[in-house]
Design a protein around this motif. Structure first.
Motif, mmCIF file in Angstrom:
data_model
loop_
_atom_site.group_PDB
_atom_site.id
_atom_site.type_symbol
_atom_site.label_atom_id
_atom_site.label_comp_id
_atom_site.label_asym_id
_atom_site.label_seq_id
_atom_site.Cartn_x
_atom_site.Cartn_y
_atom_site.Cartn_z
ATOM 1 N N HIS A 1 -3.003 2.357 -5.050
ATOM 2 C CA HIS A 1 -3.287 0.999 -4.591
ATOM 3 C C HIS A 1 -4.774 0.696 -4.709
ATOM 4 N N ASN B 1 -6.735 5.672 -0.732
ATOM 5 C CA ASN B 1 -5.730 5.742 -1.788
ATOM 6 C C ASN B 1 -4.649 6.731 -1.385
ATOM 7 N N CYS C 1 -11.474 -0.972 -2.457
ATOM 8 C CA CYS C 1 -10.590 -0.299 -1.503
ATOM 9 C C CYS C 1 -11.128 1.090 -1.188
ATOM 10 N N ARG D 1 -4.214 -4.304 0.735
ATOM 11 C CA ARG D 1 -4.167 -3.527 -0.492
ATOM 12 C C ARG D 1 -2.997 -3.942 -1.382
ATOM 13 N N THR E 1 6.788 0.610 -0.092
ATOM 14 C CA THR E 1 5.356 0.494 0.158
ATOM 15 C C THR E 1 5.092 0.209 1.627
ATOM 16 N N ASP F 1 0.566 -4.359 4.339
ATOM 17 C CA ASP F 1 -0.679 -4.760 4.995
ATOM 18 C C ASP F 1 -0.561 -6.208 5.460
ATOM 19 N N SER G 1 0.839 -1.197 0.000
ATOM 20 C CA SER G 1 0.000 0.000 0.000
ATOM 21 C C SER G 1 0.877 1.251 0.000
ATOM 22 N N ASP G 2 0.256 2.402 -0.244
ATOM 23 C CA ASP G 2 0.890 3.719 -0.062
ATOM 24 C C ASP G 2 2.259 3.804 -0.738
#
Length: 296
Positions: A254, A238, A235, A266, A29, A32, A14-15
């Motif tokens: 993501h 974002n 999701c 994600r 990233t 998760d 994610s991110d």
């Protein structure tokens, strides 16, 4: 037809934040870790991948965990990587052990793959530093830009967008903390400069789409320009990132597109990013096939 999205498929990510260095793109990233039988954010470290063509990615050992900050309790949130004065600076959001709310820390490394170490032994930004009363999640999602004149600025926030100038060594806030008024700002700041224009992308509304504002100055005023992409599949959040390579532009985000995925599991994706002649952004077409390999 080959499916390249999500671009990392063996672990939930994610991110995104990324940087090109010596012909290699490094992607960092969130991680998760929420099991499928639960629905909550469980993140304790960050992941690192590298690529020479933006399609094939190599995983490296985790460059940093939240508890590598002795003052942090262990929760890991969105981050930002930059290269500055021959060092890699990793700005990360975490939970503080003793000061209520989230905090932003800085880790540093001589190598893009790390390991990264706490650069100052304390948080850069804590909840008690904010000029106005804010929620527990106010210090999330840092984004840092080094302007053409060498000045550094950090943008961040949850529920409201905040920014401040950084000191020359990036380890302190140099100016006061100011707020930017943006429609439906939720979180996920991403600031950059391209062809003389400043861009500020962010998570818009709930569930989050990505919107953006533009300015002729890092200090604003910022003009809201509209949406960059619609809701990413399966999701509610974002956090965007962008990259210009080989005369093309790319948009990272993501979704919850992998098996057993969702808002708490994600996966990072990427698609082409196109600009109009006046510098405004064309809405991103999110695809399952992603992009073609690139010669970096």
């Amino acid at each position: 037809m080959k499916t390249n999205n999500p671009i990392i498929r063996h672990v939930f990510t994610s991110d995104p934040t990324l940087i090109e260095h010596d012909g290699v793109v490094y992607l960092y990233t969130g991680h998760d870790e929420c099991p499928v039988e639960r629905e909550e954010y469980i993140m304790t470290n960050w992941l690192c991948f590298s690529s020479r063509d933006l399609v094939n990615w190599v995983e490296h050992p985790s460059p940093l965990a939240a508890k590598d900050y002795t003052w942090a309790s262990g929760d890991a949130f969105a981050s930002k990587i930059i290269y500055y004065n021959n060092l890699f600076y990793f700005f990360t959001a975490v939970s503080h052990k003793t000061i209520p709310g989230k905090a932003i820390g800085i880790a540093v490394s001589e190598r893009p793959t790390g390991p990264f170490f706490d650069a100052k032994g304390a948080a850069l930004i804590t909840g008690d530093m904010l000029p106005v009363e804010a929620g527990e999640k106010a210090n999330l999602d840092p984004s840092v830009i080094i302007d053409d004149d060498g000045r550094a600025f950090i943008f961040w926030g949850n529920g409201r967008c905040l920014y401040s100038q950084l000191s020359e060594d990036l380890l302190e806030l140099k100016g006061e903390i100011k707020q930017i008024s943006l429609p439906e700002f939720n979180e996920g700041s991403h600031v950059y400069k391209r062809n003389g224009n400043y861009y500020l992308m962010y998570g818009y509304g709930t569930p989050e789409r990505v919107a953006y504002a533009m300015s002729e100055s890092i200090y604003g005023p910022w003009k809201f320009m509209g949406l960059v992409n619609e809701l990413a599949g399966n999701c509610e959040t974002n956090r965007p990132a962008t990259l210009d390579i080989s005369e093309k532009s790319y948009f990272f985000y993501h979704n919850g597109g992998l098996k057993d995925g969702g808002s708490h599991r994600r996966s990072v994706c990427m698609d082409y990013l196109h600009y109009n002649n006046d510098g405004t952004i064309k809405k991103v077409m999110m695809t399952s096939e992603g992009i073609e390999p690139v010669s970096i």
